[in-house]
Design an enzyme around this catalytic site. Structure first.
Site, PDB file in Angstrom:
ATOM      1  N   CYS A 113     130.837  97.617  53.818  1.00  0.00           N
ATOM      2  CA  CYS A 113     130.965  97.993  55.207  1.00  0.00           C
ATOM      3  C   CYS A 113     131.751  97.143  56.291  1.00  0.00           C
ATOM      4  CB  CYS A 113     129.762  98.820  55.670  1.00  0.00           C
ATOM      5  SG  CYS A 113     128.751  99.766  54.544  1.00  0.00           S
ATOM      6  N   HIS A 252     128.957  98.518  63.021  1.00  0.00           N
ATOM      7  CA  HIS A 252     128.968  99.412  61.846  1.00  0.00           C
ATOM      8  C   HIS A 252     128.099 100.422  62.109  1.00  0.00           C
ATOM      9  CE1 HIS A 252     128.804 101.125  58.134  1.00  0.00           C
ATOM     10  NE2 HIS A 252     127.668 100.332  57.634  1.00  0.00           N
ATOM     11  N   ASN A 282     126.730 107.293  57.912  1.00  0.00           N
ATOM     12  CA  ASN A 282     127.337 106.199  57.547  1.00  0.00           C
ATOM     13  C   ASN A 282     128.767 106.241  56.630  1.00  0.00           C
ATOM     14  OD1 ASN A 282     128.051 103.524  56.480  1.00  0.00           O
ATOM     15  ND2 ASN A 282     125.943 102.889  56.048  1.00  0.00           N
TER      16      ASN A 282
END
Ligand code: UT7
Length: 325
Positions: A113, A252, A282
């Protein structure tokens, strides 16, 4: 001369799956998902749509906004954990062909990520080293392809999408990528990984790989809160900026509670963080450029704004960028 983020754009699949829809097939609830993560929905790519398709759509939109053509590109870097082809060829090469940017350098970055921040640092460093003038940096993910839809502890967390940024080495007084900070802790490699069944016999090796996400949520949660804290402290120390100098912190989007915990630690008001996890869940390396593209579309980013990007994820990796918009 500095490396300036000239434009940002995104591609979001139309197919929106809310928490209630997931609760129809999984032992979960809208209440649990919202209260533990802040997620309300996710967007899932249609059948036949690949990571490179979403990346190419975002790239075309970013190029149009920057008013440059694919032929002007010297470099394409795609950050992805869900490439069209596991291993090779690079999704960036597939994107190059799809957008018609023939001949330019193209490769992928695998950093979970934190991928978009790793890719942005690499691409801007390459431009600074005079390996060209214009690059496109893309974060693109089709996590629905590697989600174990029977595992409620991970199935509710992820979504698909792509975001692309055109960066150029130009002279625009004070604007640009001012600082990066990247890091990794390989000791946590097995805390978040794509599981692939062991393939020891010739028979097993003949069957296709079907990887799926496995995560020790608690460990990754603790790592994420610690990473954000350490990154903010180090960025302050390295740049001498104060927190109040930043108009926005764009993290993030993994779990709203992670951001709230880090915010509390520094006394940062919640409204300084931009969160859109409610709508997109996500999306791994796509999450930061998706957030930036949405902010840009809403007119929230003003020329001269100082912004901080924060990432953490599989690897385990972490990274931060300071950008003068
Ligand atoms: O993008 C890469 C970085 N990723 C992250 O940063 C993710 C980090 N981790 C997290 O965000 C959180 O750890 C999760 C959201 C994954 C989990 O939240 P949690 O508050 O740590 O929940 P938990 O795993 O401790 O589970 C609590 C309970 C368990 O039940 P028991 O054992 O207390 O009876 C789970 O079985 O919640 C249960 N549970 C669920 N219940 C309903 C787990 N998933 C679900 C679910 N629906 N989807």
């Amino acid at each position: 001369m500095s490396v300036v983020l000239r434009s940002i754009a995104s591609y979001i699949p139309q197919n929106r799956v809310d928490n209630q829809a997931l609760a129809a097939t999984l032992d979960t609830s809208d209440e649990w998902i919202r209260s533990h993560t802040g997620i309300g929905a996710r967007h899932i790519a249609d059948d036949g749509v690949l990571t490179s398709d979403m990346a190419a759509e975002a790239a075309r939109a970013a190029l149009a906004k920057a008013k440059i053509t694919p032929h002007d590109l010297d470099l394409i870097v795609v950050a992805t954990a869900t490439p069209d082809y596991f291993g090779f060829p690079a999704t960036a090469c597939v994107v190059q062909e799809k957008i018609g940017a023939f001949g330019c350098t193209a490769f992928d970055v695998v950093a979970g990520c934190s991928g978009f921040l790793y890719a942005l640092d690499i691409a801007s460093s390459m431009l600074e080293a005079r390996h060209g003038r214009h690059a496109i940096v893309i974060g693109a993910e089709q996590l629905s392809r590697v989600t174990d839809w029977q595992d409620r502890s991970t199935a509710v967390l992820f979504g698909d999408g792509a975001g692309a940024a055109v960066i150029s080495r130009i002279d625009e007084g004070g604007r640009g990528c001012l600082a990066f900070m990247l890091g990794a802790d390989g000791g946590g490699a097995r805390d978040l990984y794509l599981e692939q069944a062991p393939r020891t016999s010739a028979y097993e090796r003949a069957t296709p790989i079907v990887p799926k996400i496995v995560m020790d949520g608690k460990k990754v949660y603790d790592f994420a809160v610690k990473s954000i804290t350490v990154l903010i402290e180090r960025i302050m120390h390295a740049t001498a900026y104060r927190l109040e100098d930043f108009s926005w912190i764009i993290p993030h989007q993994a779990n709203a509670r992670i951001i709230q915990a880090a915010g509390k630690r520094f006394g940062i008001p919640p409204e300084k963080f931009y969160l859109n996890i409610d709508e997109y869940a996500n999306t791994s390396s796509a999450s930061i450029p998706l957030a930036l593209a949405e902010m840009d579309a809403k007119g929230l980013l003003k020329p001269g704004d100082l912004i901080m990007l924060l990432g953490f994820g599989a690897g385990l990796t972490y990274g931060a960028a300071v950008i003068r918009w």
